[in-house]
Motif scaffolding. Structure first.
Motif, mmCIF file in Angstrom:
data_model
loop_
_atom_site.group_PDB
_atom_site.id
_atom_site.type_symbol
_atom_site.label_atom_id
_atom_site.label_comp_id
_atom_site.label_asym_id
_atom_site.label_seq_id
_atom_site.Cartn_x
_atom_site.Cartn_y
_atom_site.Cartn_z
ATOM 1 N N ASN A 13 0.813 -1.220 0.000
ATOM 2 C CA ASN A 13 0.000 0.000 0.000
ATOM 3 C C ASN A 13 0.843 1.265 0.000
ATOM 4 O O ASN A 13 0.446 2.281 -0.569
ATOM 5 C CB ASN A 13 -0.966 0.001 1.174
ATOM 6 C CG ASN A 13 -2.111 -0.968 0.968
ATOM 7 O OD1 ASN A 13 -2.464 -1.296 -0.155
ATOM 8 N ND2 ASN A 13 -2.673 -1.451 2.058
ATOM 9 N N GLN A 14 2.025 1.240 0.612
ATOM 10 C CA GLN A 14 2.898 2.415 0.583
ATOM 11 C C GLN A 14 3.457 2.642 -0.816
ATOM 12 O O GLN A 14 3.459 3.771 -1.313
ATOM 13 C CB GLN A 14 4.044 2.263 1.573
ATOM 14 C CG GLN A 14 3.673 2.566 2.991
ATOM 15 C CD GLN A 14 4.880 2.506 3.913
ATOM 16 O OE1 GLN A 14 5.901 1.901 3.593
ATOM 17 N NE2 GLN A 14 4.745 3.137 5.059
ATOM 18 N N GLU A 74 2.330 -8.129 5.546
ATOM 19 C CA GLU A 74 2.891 -8.445 4.228
ATOM 20 C C GLU A 74 3.584 -9.808 4.243
ATOM 21 O O GLU A 74 3.461 -10.585 3.293
ATOM 22 C CB GLU A 74 3.880 -7.360 3.791
ATOM 23 C CG GLU A 74 3.247 -6.031 3.464
ATOM 24 C CD GLU A 74 2.536 -6.024 2.134
ATOM 25 O OE1 GLU A 74 2.946 -6.749 1.203
ATOM 26 O OE2 GLU A 74 1.561 -5.278 2.013
ATOM 27 N N ARG A 75 4.318 -10.109 5.309
ATOM 28 C CA ARG A 75 4.997 -11.411 5.403
ATOM 29 C C ARG A 75 3.986 -12.559 5.430
ATOM 30 O O ARG A 75 4.172 -13.584 4.776
ATOM 31 C CB ARG A 75 5.897 -11.449 6.638
ATOM 32 C CG ARG A 75 7.213 -10.710 6.456
ATOM 33 C CD ARG A 75 8.172 -10.994 7.583
ATOM 34 N NE ARG A 75 7.779 -10.355 8.823
ATOM 35 C CZ ARG A 75 8.109 -9.125 9.191
ATOM 36 N NH1 ARG A 75 8.849 -8.376 8.385
ATOM 37 N NH2 ARG A 75 7.724 -8.633 10.351
ATOM 38 N N VAL A 76 2.901 -12.383 6.181
ATOM 39 C CA VAL A 76 1.871 -13.420 6.243
ATOM 40 C C VAL A 76 1.193 -13.588 4.881
ATOM 41 O O VAL A 76 0.972 -14.710 4.417
ATOM 42 C CB VAL A 76 0.832 -13.090 7.340
ATOM 43 C CG1 VAL A 76 -0.376 -14.001 7.244
ATOM 44 C CG2 VAL A 76 1.467 -13.182 8.712
ATOM 45 N N THR A 77 0.885 -12.475 4.235
ATOM 46 C CA THR A 77 0.262 -12.516 2.908
ATOM 47 C C THR A 77 1.169 -13.230 1.907
ATOM 48 O O THR A 77 0.715 -14.075 1.133
ATOM 49 C CB THR A 77 -0.051 -11.093 2.422
ATOM 50 O OG1 THR A 77 -0.898 -10.449 3.363
ATOM 51 C CG2 THR A 77 -0.734 -11.103 1.076
ATOM 52 N N MET A 122 -6.546 -11.500 -2.418
ATOM 53 C CA MET A 122 -6.630 -10.453 -3.443
ATOM 54 C C MET A 122 -7.636 -9.398 -3.020
ATOM 55 O O MET A 122 -8.414 -9.607 -2.092
ATOM 56 C CB MET A 122 -7.001 -11.045 -4.796
ATOM 57 C CG MET A 122 -8.384 -11.652 -4.856
ATOM 58 S SD MET A 122 -8.779 -12.367 -6.447
ATOM 59 C CE MET A 122 -7.585 -13.649 -6.565
ATOM 60 N N ARG A 123 -7.598 -8.303 -3.695
ATOM 61 C CA ARG A 123 -8.530 -7.213 -3.405
ATOM 62 C C ARG A 123 -9.934 -7.599 -3.871
ATOM 63 O O ARG A 123 -10.098 -8.341 -4.833
ATOM 64 C CB ARG A 123 -8.079 -5.933 -4.094
ATOM 65 C CG ARG A 123 -6.733 -5.465 -3.595
ATOM 66 C CD ARG A 123 -6.325 -4.160 -4.246
ATOM 67 N NE ARG A 123 -4.966 -3.811 -3.902
ATOM 68 C CZ ARG A 123 -4.603 -3.226 -2.763
ATOM 69 N NH1 ARG A 123 -5.503 -2.920 -1.867
ATOM 70 N NH2 ARG A 123 -3.349 -2.937 -2.524
ATOM 71 N N ALA A 124 -10.927 -7.081 -3.184
ATOM 72 C CA ALA A 124 -12.321 -7.421 -3.485
ATOM 73 C C ALA A 124 -12.713 -7.022 -4.903
ATOM 74 O O ALA A 124 -13.548 -7.677 -5.532
ATOM 75 C CB ALA A 124 -13.249 -6.754 -2.475
ATOM 76 N N VAL A 125 -12.119 -5.969 -5.432
ATOM 77 C CA VAL A 125 -12.455 -5.514 -6.773
ATOM 78 C C VAL A 125 -12.134 -6.591 -7.816
ATOM 79 O O VAL A 125 -12.720 -6.617 -8.897
ATOM 80 C CB VAL A 125 -11.743 -4.180 -7.097
ATOM 81 C CG1 VAL A 125 -10.257 -4.388 -7.315
ATOM 82 C CG2 VAL A 125 -12.371 -3.502 -8.297
ATOM 83 N N SER A 126 -11.246 -7.508 -7.487
ATOM 84 C CA SER A 126 -10.902 -8.585 -8.412
ATOM 85 C C SER A 126 -12.032 -9.589 -8.585
ATOM 86 O O SER A 126 -12.011 -10.394 -9.508
ATOM 87 C CB SER A 126 -9.642 -9.297 -7.936
ATOM 88 O OG SER A 126 -8.552 -8.413 -7.972
ATOM 89 N N LYS A 127 -13.012 -9.567 -7.705
ATOM 90 C CA LYS A 127 -14.165 -10.456 -7.821
ATOM 91 C C LYS A 127 -15.261 -9.862 -8.706
ATOM 92 O O LYS A 127 -16.250 -10.521 -8.985
ATOM 93 C CB LYS A 127 -14.752 -10.754 -6.440
ATOM 94 C CG LYS A 127 -13.813 -11.549 -5.552
ATOM 95 C CD LYS A 127 -13.527 -12.897 -6.143
ATOM 96 C CE LYS A 127 -14.102 -13.978 -5.301
ATOM 97 N NZ LYS A 127 -13.859 -15.305 -5.832
ATOM 98 N N THR A 128 -15.102 -8.624 -9.145
ATOM 99 C CA THR A 128 -16.089 -8.004 -10.022
ATOM 100 C C THR A 128 -15.928 -8.539 -11.440
ATOM 101 O O THR A 128 -14.965 -9.254 -11.750
ATOM 102 C CB THR A 128 -15.943 -6.473 -10.031
ATOM 103 O OG1 THR A 128 -14.662 -6.129 -10.576
ATOM 104 C CG2 THR A 128 -16.084 -5.892 -8.630
#
Length: 124
Positions: A34-35, A85-88, A101-107
């Motif tokens: 995000n940074q 970030e390490r866990v992801t 993934m980001r929710a927008v990817s489900k659109t």
């Protein structure tokens, strides 16, 4: 962790080429998604002329290890963000890129699920 974020855009009009390529050095090196995204958006907002874009590229340079970095007295969220970030990354390594993934990817317009099954735009 990266010190420098670069953004390059190429305009959609082949007859009248437009675009830019700029880079900016972050205050502190970061590997927090995000940074880096925020800095890339800043560059885009500063230099984009508002015309349609055919191609956009984002890169990071001046890489350093994340084992040693400058601590901040005022930013207490950094450690939590780095741990997240390490866990992801660990989840993605174990279960595949599409596990988080980001929710927008489900659109309908989302491409992350389709792209996770490909290497370089081609099916594995």
């Amino acid at each position: 962790m990266a010190h420098v974020v670069s953004v390059g855009c190429m305009g959609a009009d082949f007859d009248r080429p437009t675009g830019f390529s700029r880079q900016i050095k972050m205050e502190d090196p970061s590997n927090i998604t995000n940074q880096v995204y925020s800095w890339a958006c800043r560059l885009l907002e500063m230099y984009w002329d508002g015309l349609p874009i055919r191609r956009i590229g984002i890169s990071v340079t001046q890489l350093t290890t994340d084992t040693e970095y400058q601590l901040s007295l005022f930013d207490t969220r950094r450690e939590k963000s780095m741990a997240l970030e390490r866990v992801t990354d660990a989840l993605k390594n174990k279960y595949g890129e599409s596990i988080v993934m980001r929710a927008v990817s489900k659109t309908e317009a989302g491409q992350a699920i389709d792209r996770s099954a490909k290497i370089g735009g081609h099916y594995k």
